[in-house]
Write an enzyme that holds these catalytic residues in place. Sequence first.
Site, PDB file in Angstrom:
ATOM      1  CG  LEU A   1      53.179  14.341 -31.327  1.00  0.00           C
ATOM      2  CD1 LEU A   1      53.360  14.979 -29.958  1.00  0.00           C
ATOM      3  CD2 LEU A   1      51.963  13.429 -31.334  1.00  0.00           C
TER       4      LEU A   1
ATOM      5  CG  ASN B   1      59.360  15.139 -39.366  1.00  0.00           C
ATOM      6  OD1 ASN B   1      58.938  14.976 -38.227  1.00  0.00           O
ATOM      7  ND2 ASN B   1      59.024  14.338 -40.363  1.00  0.00           N
TER       8      ASN B   1
ATOM      9  CG  ASP C   1      62.563   9.753 -38.479  1.00  0.00           C
ATOM     10  OD1 ASP C   1      63.163   8.746 -38.868  1.00  0.00           O
ATOM     11  OD2 ASP C   1      61.331   9.886 -38.553  1.00  0.00           O
TER      12      ASP C   1
ATOM     13  CG  HIS D   1      65.694   8.222 -41.728  1.00  0.00           C
ATOM     14  ND1 HIS D   1      64.325   8.160 -41.689  1.00  0.00           N
ATOM     15  CD2 HIS D   1      66.039   7.913 -43.005  1.00  0.00           C
ATOM     16  CE1 HIS D   1      63.859   7.824 -42.881  1.00  0.00           C
ATOM     17  NE2 HIS D   1      64.887   7.682 -43.706  1.00  0.00           N
TER      18      HIS D   1
ATOM     19  CG  ASP E   1      58.196   6.050 -38.443  1.00  0.00           C
ATOM     20  OD1 ASP E   1      58.051   7.284 -38.265  1.00  0.00           O
ATOM     21  OD2 ASP E   1      58.721   5.587 -39.473  1.00  0.00           O
TER      22      ASP E   1
ATOM     23  CG  PHE F   1      57.728   7.527 -48.189  1.00  0.00           C
ATOM     24  CD1 PHE F   1      57.915   6.220 -48.601  1.00  0.00           C
ATOM     25  CD2 PHE F   1      58.220   8.550 -48.981  1.00  0.00           C
ATOM     26  CE1 PHE F   1      58.594   5.935 -49.782  1.00  0.00           C
ATOM     27  CE2 PHE F   1      58.903   8.278 -50.158  1.00  0.00           C
ATOM     28  CZ  PHE F   1      59.084   6.971 -50.567  1.00  0.00           C
TER      29      PHE F   1
END
Length: 442
Positions: free
Chosen positions: A59, A90, A150, A177, A303, A321
């Site tokens: 988010l 993150n 992650d 991850h 994801d 990514f």
Amino acid sequence: MSGILIRGAAILGGDRADIRIADGRFVAVGTAVASADDLVIDAEGLVALPGLVDLHTHLREPGGEASETVLTGTQAAAAGGFTAVFAMANTTPVADTAGVVEQVEALGRQHGYATVRPIGAVTVGLAGQQLAELGAMASSRAQVRVFSDDGHCVADPLIMRRALEYVAAFDGVVAQHAQEPRLTEGAQMNEGPLSGELGLTGWPAAAEESIIARDVLLAEHTQSRLHVCHVSTAGSVDVVRWAKARGIQVTAEVTPHHLLLTDETARDYDARFKVNPPLRRADDVAALRAAVADGTIDIVATDHAPHPDESKECAWSEAAFGMVGLESALSVVQHALVDTGMLDWAAVARVLSTTPARIGRLSGYAAPLAVGEPAHVTLVDPAASRTWSPSELRGRSRNTPYTGITLPGRVVATVHGGVPTVLDGALVDATTVAAAAAGKDR
């Protein structure tokens, strides 16, 4: 509006029934009569699913609001049929303290489009050196039960062991991850003949599989719960299958894009298809689909990774990514698994709702669409189809890999805790949803 009457929906794709909702709960499933001021939804031809749950959403708020916010992300979630999302850590600052996870959870409650359960970082700053405040986050108002770095692998086996030992005390789970960092330095796409042809540094399958193999043994040793994020290779499936047969407490997820797309998409250097882990071979896609069908892979998780245009409209080697996926997930699952006969709609409810809720220890989804349970429901038209266009996305970012691709299914309505968030395929006004959510909290 005193309640909601959903008339004639196919429950989990089976028998048609009426569903009545009042005071945020299911009050009748079967035959129901509307009250005078009920909102009536004609569900002829629609499948009723329990509200979808995504165990893996980015988010971005706090700190990454140029890409997504809790509001825009949960609006995208509602449009995709999701009523709960687990928000990855993150952010900036990293969600490694009770204060940050409480902030994210509170924003979800304030906006009302979906329940937001923060995922806490395993290590301080996602740096992999020191355990974060796992206990404080678990006992906070956010009640964190899933922890993940992650975007970064918890590469140090001792740190990973300590994290597994710590979370076992409060029935938490570490979501790994799986990416051995030394094997993926500078990696850009799946390692194989195509990476050599394109001159892009390859990302070997063993970098994922070796970490999963290590971690299932650590989970066995610590008698703790391990969840493997975004499994992408046939070899990873084999490791997870072996671990489950041994009785190890491991669960695994696959993303929609890994169920559909292959590394061939990189041939034109289109950075929309650059993702971590990378898109793999067609044989891996087939193995992943079979693993969802036989239960080796427990859930599908999006994801959802939003990025601003400038992070994707650049050279492949410089691009970020990630892909957005909340709005397209159900359509991809229908295309890859339902329309191919590998899953029925009841199994879709399992992999996209009840099981992710169970892994994340999210209440309200154990007995979906049952009288007395919280009213989280998604209505989907499986006969509809949609050609995907970035301009139609409800989230803040446009980095979808499905532009110009026609996929089946359309979310017609989403109800979160008795509050309609999507009706006739359109988002309900944010002010209306927030006011209804505030009324529920009083």
